[in-house]
Design a protein around this motif. Structure first.
Motif, PDB file in Angstrom:
ATOM      1  N   GLY A   1       0.778  -1.297  -0.023  1.00 24.56           N
ATOM      2  CA  GLY A   1      -0.067  -0.117   0.136  1.00 24.56           C
ATOM      3  C   GLY A   1       0.929   1.045  -0.293  1.00 24.56           C
ATOM      4  N   CYS A   2       1.562   1.590   1.214  1.00 29.51           N
ATOM      5  CA  CYS A   2       2.034   3.026   1.416  1.00 29.51           C
ATOM      6  C   CYS A   2       3.134   3.023   0.379  1.00 29.51           C
ATOM      7  CB  CYS A   2       2.583   3.134   2.642  1.00 29.51           C
ATOM      8  SG  CYS A   2       1.003   3.063   4.133  1.00 29.51           S
ATOM      9  N   VAL A   3       4.286   2.180   0.604  1.00 30.41           N
ATOM     10  CA  VAL A   3       5.421   2.270  -0.241  1.00 30.41           C
ATOM     11  C   VAL A   3       5.017   2.374  -1.628  1.00 30.41           C
ATOM     12  CG1 VAL A   3       7.586   0.877  -0.580  1.00 30.41           C
ATOM     13  CG2 VAL A   3       6.798   1.233   1.692  1.00 30.41           C
ATOM     14  N   ALA A   4       4.344   1.272  -2.117  1.00 33.28           N
ATOM     15  CA  ALA A   4       3.947   1.153  -3.662  1.00 33.28           C
ATOM     16  C   ALA A   4       3.437   2.629  -4.083  1.00 33.28           C
ATOM     17  CB  ALA A   4       2.938   0.079  -3.833  1.00 33.28           C
ATOM     18  N   LYS A   5       2.509   3.080  -3.278  1.00 32.73           N
ATOM     19  CA  LYS A   5       1.922   4.446  -3.727  1.00 32.73           C
ATOM     20  C   LYS A   5       2.725   5.504  -3.590  1.00 32.73           C
ATOM     21  CE  LYS A   5      -1.603   7.678  -2.078  1.00 32.73           C
ATOM     22  NZ  LYS A   5      -0.743   8.802  -2.465  1.00 32.73           N
ATOM     23  N   ASP A   6       3.606   5.493  -2.756  1.00 33.33           N
ATOM     24  CA  ASP A   6       4.822   6.594  -2.616  1.00 33.33           C
ATOM     25  C   ASP A   6       5.671   6.570  -3.803  1.00 33.33           C
ATOM     26  OD1 ASP A   6       3.354   7.908  -0.411  1.00 33.33           O
ATOM     27  OD2 ASP A   6       5.071   7.151   1.161  1.00 33.33           O
ATOM     28  N   ILE A   7       6.291   5.382  -4.221  1.00 34.38           N
ATOM     29  CA  ILE A   7       7.133   5.234  -5.287  1.00 34.38           C
ATOM     30  C   ILE A   7       6.565   5.744  -6.567  1.00 34.38           C
ATOM     31  CG2 ILE A   7       8.154   3.312  -6.732  1.00 34.38           C
ATOM     32  CD1 ILE A   7       8.924   1.953  -4.110  1.00 34.38           C
ATOM     33  N   ARG A   8       5.109   5.114  -6.932  1.00 34.20           N
ATOM     34  CA  ARG A   8       4.346   5.514  -8.047  1.00 34.20           C
ATOM     35  C   ARG A   8       4.136   7.257  -8.008  1.00 34.20           C
ATOM     36  NH1 ARG A   8       1.353   0.745  -6.887  1.00 34.20           N
ATOM     37  NH2 ARG A   8      -0.186   2.011  -5.797  1.00 34.20           N
ATOM     38  N   ASP A   9       4.179   7.720  -6.926  1.00 34.25           N
ATOM     39  CA  ASP A   9       4.011   9.097  -6.941  1.00 34.25           C
ATOM     40  C   ASP A   9       5.336   9.888  -6.856  1.00 34.25           C
ATOM     41  OD1 ASP A   9       1.178   8.749  -6.684  1.00 34.25           O
ATOM     42  OD2 ASP A   9       1.334   9.187  -4.351  1.00 34.25           O
ATOM     43  N   GLY A  10       6.383   9.137  -7.016  1.00 38.90           N
ATOM     44  CA  GLY A  10       7.725   9.909  -7.177  1.00 38.90           C
ATOM     45  C   GLY A  10       8.282  10.129  -6.041  1.00 38.90           C
ATOM     46  N   LYS A  11       7.919   9.542  -4.763  1.00 34.04           N
ATOM     47  CA  LYS A  11       8.721   9.703  -3.288  1.00 34.04           C
ATOM     48  C   LYS A  11       9.628   8.724  -3.354  1.00 34.04           C
ATOM     49  CE  LYS A  11       4.190  12.089  -1.862  1.00 34.04           C
ATOM     50  NZ  LYS A  11       3.052  11.928  -1.104  1.00 34.04           N
ATOM     51  N   ASP A  12      10.514   8.631  -4.072  1.00 31.45           N
ATOM     52  CA  ASP A  12      11.513   7.612  -3.786  1.00 31.45           C
ATOM     53  C   ASP A  12      12.204   7.511  -2.303  1.00 31.45           C
ATOM     54  OD1 ASP A  12      11.110   6.736  -6.287  1.00 31.45           O
ATOM     55  OD2 ASP A  12      13.070   7.818  -7.078  1.00 31.45           O
ATOM     56  N   GLU A  13      11.927   8.615  -1.314  1.00 31.19           N
ATOM     57  CA  GLU A  13      12.574   8.581   0.095  1.00 31.19           C
ATOM     58  C   GLU A  13      11.959   7.529   0.799  1.00 31.19           C
ATOM     59  OE1 GLU A  13       9.361  11.744  -0.187  1.00 31.19           O
ATOM     60  OE2 GLU A  13      10.981  11.236  -1.433  1.00 31.19           O
ATOM     61  N   VAL A  14      10.889   7.082   0.208  1.00 36.44           N
ATOM     62  CA  VAL A  14      10.071   6.054   0.978  1.00 36.44           C
ATOM     63  C   VAL A  14      10.877   4.575   1.191  1.00 36.44           C
ATOM     64  CG1 VAL A  14       8.886   5.042  -0.702  1.00 36.44           C
ATOM     65  CG2 VAL A  14       7.938   4.828   1.556  1.00 36.44           C
ATOM     66  N   ILE A  15      11.840   4.667   0.202  1.00 38.47           N
ATOM     67  CA  ILE A  15      12.754   3.483  -0.025  1.00 38.47           C
ATOM     68  C   ILE A  15      13.423   3.493   1.412  1.00 38.47           C
ATOM     69  CG2 ILE A  15      14.450   2.176  -1.442  1.00 38.47           C
ATOM     70  CD1 ILE A  15      12.877   3.293  -3.847  1.00 38.47           C
ATOM     71  N   ASP A  16      14.172   4.839   1.484  1.00 35.89           N
ATOM     72  CA  ASP A  16      15.084   4.958   2.768  1.00 35.89           C
ATOM     73  C   ASP A  16      14.610   4.549   3.935  1.00 35.89           C
ATOM     74  OD1 ASP A  16      17.336   5.436   0.822  1.00 35.89           O
ATOM     75  OD2 ASP A  16      16.856   7.380   0.935  1.00 35.89           O
ATOM     76  N   GLU A  17      13.124   4.994   3.872  1.00 35.22           N
ATOM     77  CA  GLU A  17      12.401   4.757   5.176  1.00 35.22           C
ATOM     78  C   GLU A  17      12.231   3.095   5.512  1.00 35.22           C
ATOM     79  OE1 GLU A  17       7.919   5.299   5.458  1.00 35.22           O
ATOM     80  OE2 GLU A  17       8.600   7.122   6.603  1.00 35.22           O
ATOM     81  N   LEU A  18      11.820   2.496   4.286  1.00 32.49           N
ATOM     82  CA  LEU A  18      11.754   1.149   4.272  1.00 32.49           C
ATOM     83  C   LEU A  18      12.881   0.415   4.869  1.00 32.49           C
ATOM     84  CD1 LEU A  18       9.955  -1.500   3.917  1.00 32.49           C
ATOM     85  CD2 LEU A  18      10.625  -1.351   1.434  1.00 32.49           C
ATOM     86  N   VAL A  19      13.973   0.567   4.258  1.00 30.66           N
ATOM     87  CA  VAL A  19      15.270   0.066   4.539  1.00 30.66           C
ATOM     88  C   VAL A  19      15.444   0.207   6.135  1.00 30.66           C
ATOM     89  CG1 VAL A  19      17.742   0.213   4.281  1.00 30.66           C
ATOM     90  CG2 VAL A  19      16.102   0.097   2.199  1.00 30.66           C
ATOM     91  N   ALA A  20      15.309   1.357   6.579  1.00 29.58           N
ATOM     92  CA  ALA A  20      15.623   1.809   7.891  1.00 29.58           C
ATOM     93  C   ALA A  20      14.612   1.016   8.923  1.00 29.58           C
ATOM     94  CB  ALA A  20      15.261   3.262   8.407  1.00 29.58           C
ATOM     95  N   THR A  21      13.495   0.969   8.133  1.00 29.42           N
ATOM     96  CA  THR A  21      12.285  -0.007   9.202  1.00 29.42           C
ATOM     97  C   THR A  21      12.670  -1.473   9.125  1.00 29.42           C
ATOM     98  OG1 THR A  21      10.606   1.492   8.647  1.00 29.42           O
ATOM     99  CG2 THR A  21       9.913  -0.655   9.330  1.00 29.42           C
ATOM    100  N   LEU A  22      13.176  -1.752   8.193  1.00 36.47           N
ATOM    101  CA  LEU A  22      13.570  -3.004   7.865  1.00 36.47           C
ATOM    102  C   LEU A  22      14.901  -3.452   8.862  1.00 36.47           C
ATOM    103  CD1 LEU A  22      13.089  -4.001   4.336  1.00 36.47           C
ATOM    104  CD2 LEU A  22      11.776  -5.170   6.189  1.00 36.47           C
ATOM    105  N   GLN A  23      15.785  -2.622   8.989  1.00 35.46           N
ATOM    106  CA  GLN A  23      16.970  -2.739   9.821  1.00 35.46           C
ATOM    107  C   GLN A  23      16.714  -2.834  11.280  1.00 35.46           C
ATOM    108  OE1 GLN A  23      19.307   0.702   8.254  1.00 35.46           O
ATOM    109  NE2 GLN A  23      20.466  -0.758   7.135  1.00 35.46           N
ATOM    110  N   LYS A  24      15.459  -1.899  11.661  1.00 31.65           N
ATOM    111  CA  LYS A  24      15.118  -1.857  13.057  1.00 31.65           C
ATOM    112  C   LYS A  24      14.407  -3.410  13.518  1.00 31.65           C
ATOM    113  CE  LYS A  24      14.580   2.868  13.353  1.00 31.65           C
ATOM    114  NZ  LYS A  24      13.538   4.172  13.297  1.00 31.65           N
ATOM    115  N   LEU A  25      13.489  -3.875  12.401  1.00 29.65           N
ATOM    116  CA  LEU A  25      13.106  -5.192  12.685  1.00 29.65           C
ATOM    117  C   LEU A  25      13.847  -6.321  12.722  1.00 29.65           C
ATOM    118  CD1 LEU A  25       9.778  -4.778  10.184  1.00 29.65           C
ATOM    119  CD2 LEU A  25       9.907  -4.890  12.759  1.00 29.65           C
ATOM    120  N   MET A  26      14.997  -6.328  12.079  1.00 27.29           N
ATOM    121  CA  MET A  26      16.087  -7.391  12.229  1.00 27.29           C
ATOM    122  C   MET A  26      17.200  -7.247  13.152  1.00 27.29           C
ATOM    123  SD  MET A  26      16.424  -7.768   8.115  1.00 27.29           S
ATOM    124  CE  MET A  26      15.176  -8.245   6.986  1.00 27.29           C
ATOM    125  N   LYS A  27      16.980  -6.306  14.086  1.00 26.32           N
ATOM    126  CA  LYS A  27      18.013  -6.312  15.080  1.00 26.32           C
ATOM    127  C   LYS A  27      17.768  -7.567  15.968  1.00 26.32           C
ATOM    128  CE  LYS A  27      18.783  -1.430  15.771  1.00 26.32           C
ATOM    129  NZ  LYS A  27      18.571  -0.398  16.734  1.00 26.32           N
TER     130      LYS A  27
END
Length: 103
Positions: free
Chosen positions: A77-103
């Motif tokens: 939902g959120c990530v796909a929509k933001d990427i379609r809208d040209g908001k590529d910074e959501v990728i960095d946010e997703l990476v940071a979220t994944l890093q926190k989840l994988m601690k």
């Protein structure tokens, strides 16, 4: 719990969820909450450590399952929509979220 119109105080973002998705997430959280209360009761009754640890592991598995479901929804939902809208910074946010989840 935030309503559809409230904004998160920490980041100023919200996610519109269907009533079905919201109910599924709340149901999972209610089960986890019950498991935590059960563990607290075990500690209060001086239950055997190994038994408490097994229940704690079950809670960890339940939280992980909750996180997987929410993460999948977030990406679709959120990530796909933001990427379609040209908001590529959501990728960095997703990476940071994944890093926190994988601690």
């Amino acid at each position: 719990m935030m309503s559809d119109k409230e904004i998160c105080g920490c980041c100023g973002k919200t996610t519109a969820r269907s009533e079905e998705e919201r109910k599924k997430l709340i149901h999972r959280l209610n089960r986890i909450e019950g498991q935590i209360r059960g563990i607290r009761g075990m500690v209060e009754k001086d239950a055997y450590c190994a038994d408490i640890l097994i229940q704690s592991a079950a809670v960890n598995a339940a939280v992980n399952a909750f996180n997987k479901e929410l993460l999948a929804s977030h990406i679709r939902g959120c990530v796909a929509k933001d990427i379609r809208d040209g908001k590529d910074e959501v990728i960095d946010e997703l990476v940071a979220t994944l890093q926190k989840l994988m601690k």
